[in-house]
Enzyme design. Structure first.
Site, PDB file in Angstrom:
ATOM      1  CG  ASP A   1      42.314  46.437  28.205  1.00  0.00           C
ATOM      2  OD1 ASP A   1      41.279  47.078  28.483  1.00  0.00           O
ATOM      3  OD2 ASP A   1      43.017  46.674  27.197  1.00  0.00           O
TER       4      ASP A   1
ATOM      5  CD  GLU B   1      43.500  27.245  39.880  1.00  0.00           C
ATOM      6  OE1 GLU B   1      43.760  26.666  40.959  1.00  0.00           O
ATOM      7  OE2 GLU B   1      42.579  28.082  39.772  1.00  0.00           O
TER       8      GLU B   1
END
Length: 591
Positions: free
Chosen positions: A218, A274
């Site tokens: 956001d 990741e």
């Protein structure tokens, strides 16, 4: 023998486990939890309600659901003011409820993506209270400043909140002002603090360890502000757009958004994702209402990977008056700017904008849904778009959105209110649209719920729901996942989109829409990639052809506002032929 060996090696290599890049051609369905399904009759949607409706989402064909904030919050801005990033809001349920939702979603094969709100918290957060009291590392977790000339009545700068008036609020405990670029109850975090940056990474790790498949981030471009060398904050110049001194549009926001440091933080977050991406690639979508060139930087810098920036060009530059040519221009505007080897996305709406059917008109619902679904990349659907839900009519007395309430204008409040796009979801024609069995709902249900709802549209011979579902079924075909894209505006009203797969064994997908109020018969023989004979696979509510009907490309008749998708009518024989060869080779090897 050697041919078989090569085939065996290829088959073995294909079966080796690798990272699942699921999101690169996915349908992500945004759920506004307060308004999706209420399981306990309090008039507020909740996690158990979402779990109850997971079969609907599975049947619809979506790949993932994105949940607007579900964290602990006093709800001054309905979840975007967070007190604890790793706890569930009481009205939405418990962490056990979340875990149960995750388990059921996994069972059904629907992924969960969470809203991540990094720019601010609630002042009721423990972090803020510790910062108020200058406690240890928390001292600089927020943006604090003395008033001009050390005056407690004069803010440090002229900065204005997105929700009107000064973006600075004096705090009697700390004897300083804190920055809040949104409501007063949303103090801005300070990303110049290395402690804060690490803390926010731990929030990501907490939810990733629970198995979520990524995040929507956001207000990402608001995280950094310019600071003068002496620690003061510079005034922003006037925009010249309005004389309303309390309006956010009064200033040109050079110093409170789009700072370079923002991108480094986003790339750092990608590194965290990741860490958890061995088997499944994690999606990260960033919200930044800004210039397209600045949006593109979120993808990465050529050395480090970043996020997928929300395509607000598609959302903001198309309307009910856009022509087919306008649409091709807007599509190209995004695709032409994208860095190499990145993924596009197509956003028709969200909880901060008027609903797609209201902005574009109900007649264009099928066309806009089809376009977002067959273009390459990620499709983001806001709840109810598959039904053609329109904005509800919210009176001043029922208004709860702080963006509207802060106008203090009982006449023109609706111009800035986001409440109409957040009204409860329409499940059926019963009380409260089947959303809640309570006596009332947190926002009134839209007045057209008896005719626009899931039950009615499932039962109808044609409906927006059925068309959407049929087009979603094409989303994971080779043509739409990785095929070449063609766009042809045959006129101001007729747009043709082609998705041609690289393999002749796969079928081409052709989408066509008539945006006008008159019937048109078109010749597609000069449109590259369109097969000679076309079979209807999805037919919109305004169309007359049915699924499985066939037409010749040189004469396709489109009723007013009709949107359809086609595939080649002829069955492919290439894949069975290859299977026959492979079987024969095995038999030869055995001999």
């Amino acid at each position: 023998m050697w041919v078989f060996t090569l085939l065996l090696v290829a088959a073995t290599a294909a079966s080796v486990s690798c990272q699942d890049m699921w999101w690169k051609s996915a349908v992500v369905y945004q759920i506004y939890p307060r308004s999706f399904m209420d399981s306990n009759g309090d008039g507020i949607g909740d996690l158990n309600g979402i779990k109850m409706k997971l079969p609907y989402l599975k049947e619809l064909g979506v790949d993932a659901i994105w949940l607007s904030p579900i964290y602990q919050s006093p709800m001054k801005d309905f979840g975007y003011d967070i007190t604890n990033y790793t706890a569930i809001a009481d009205e939405y349920g418990t962490m056990d409820d979340f875990d149960a939702l995750m388990a059921e979603a996994k069972r059904l094969g629907v992924r969960i993506v969470l809203d991540y709100v990094p720019n601010h918290t609630s002042p009721e957060s423990t972090w803020f209270k510790l910062s108020q009291n200058r406690t240890g590392k928390y001292t600089d977790y927020y943006v604090w400043a003395d008033g001009k000339n050390n005056d407690s009545t004069t803010p440090p700068s002229n900065w204005i909140s997105v929700f009107r008036n000064s973006a600075w609020q004096y705090d009697d405990t700390r004897k300083q002002f804190y920055l809040h670029q949104f409501v007063i109850g949303q103090p801005d975090l300070n990303y110049r603090s290395s402690y804060l940056r690490e803390e926010m990474k731990e929030v990501l790790r907490f939810w990733l360890s629970k198995g979520v498949s990524g995040f929507r981030v956001d207000a990402v471009n608001m995280m950094y502000e310019v600071v003068n060398a002496d620690g003061t904050y510079p005034d922003e110049p006037l925009s010249g757009n309005t004389n309303d001194t309390a309006s956010y549009d009064y200033l040109n926001h050079l110093y409170t958004k789009d700072q370079n440091d923002t991108y480094t933080v986003v790339y750092d977050w990608r590194d965290v994702l990741e860490e958890f991406g061995k088997d499944e690639s994690k999606i990260m979508m960033t919200e930044a209402y800004t210039d397209i060139d600045l949006m593109m930087r979120y993808y990465g810098n050529g050395v480090r990977n970043g996020s997928m920036p929300f395509n607000f060009i598609f959302l903001g530059e198309l309307s009910g008056t856009s022509t087919a040519r306008n649409m091709t221009t807007v599509i190209d505007k995004w695709i032409d700017k994208m860095p190499a080897n990145t993924v596009a996305n197509w956003v028709n709406g969200n909880h901060d904008n008027s609903r797609m059917a209201t902005r574009h008109g109900v007649n264009r619902v099928d066309a806009m849904n089809m376009l977002a679904l067959i273009l390459p990349g990620v499709t983001i659907t806001y709840q109810g778009e598959e039904l053609g839900m329109t904005d509800g009519n919210i009176s001043w007395a029922d208004t709860v959105d702080p963006q509207a309430c802060n106008t203090l204008d009982p006449v023109n409040y609706w111009k800035s209110s986001r409440d109409p796009a957040r009204t409860p979801f329409h499940w059926d024609a019963t009380k409260n649209a089947g959303f809640s069995n309570g006596s009332s709902t947190w926002l009134p249900v839209a007045s057209n719920y008896q005719t626009v709802n899931v039950a009615v549209e499932k039962a109808a011979a044609r409906s927006h729901y059925k068309f959407y579902k049929d087009v979603v079924a094409l989303k994971h075909t080779a043509a739409v996942t990785s095929g070449s894209l063609g766009k042809t505006a045959l006129s101001d009203n007729v747009l043709v989109v082609t998705r041609v797969p690289s393999s002749a064994s796969e079928k081409t997908v052709v989408g066509i829409m008539n945006l006008g109020s008159s019937s048109e018969t078109v010749d597609l023989s000069k449109v590259a990639g369109v097969p000679q004979t076309l079979k209807v696979v999805a037919s919109g509510v305004a169309c007359t052809l049915n699924n499985d009907d066939t037409v010749q490309r040189n004469s396709v008749t489109l009723p007013p506002y009709c949107a359809m998708t086609f595939q080649n009518a002829a069955a492919t024989i290439v894949a069975p032929f290859l299977l026959l060869i492979f079987t024969s080779l095995i038999q030869l090897w055995r001999q």
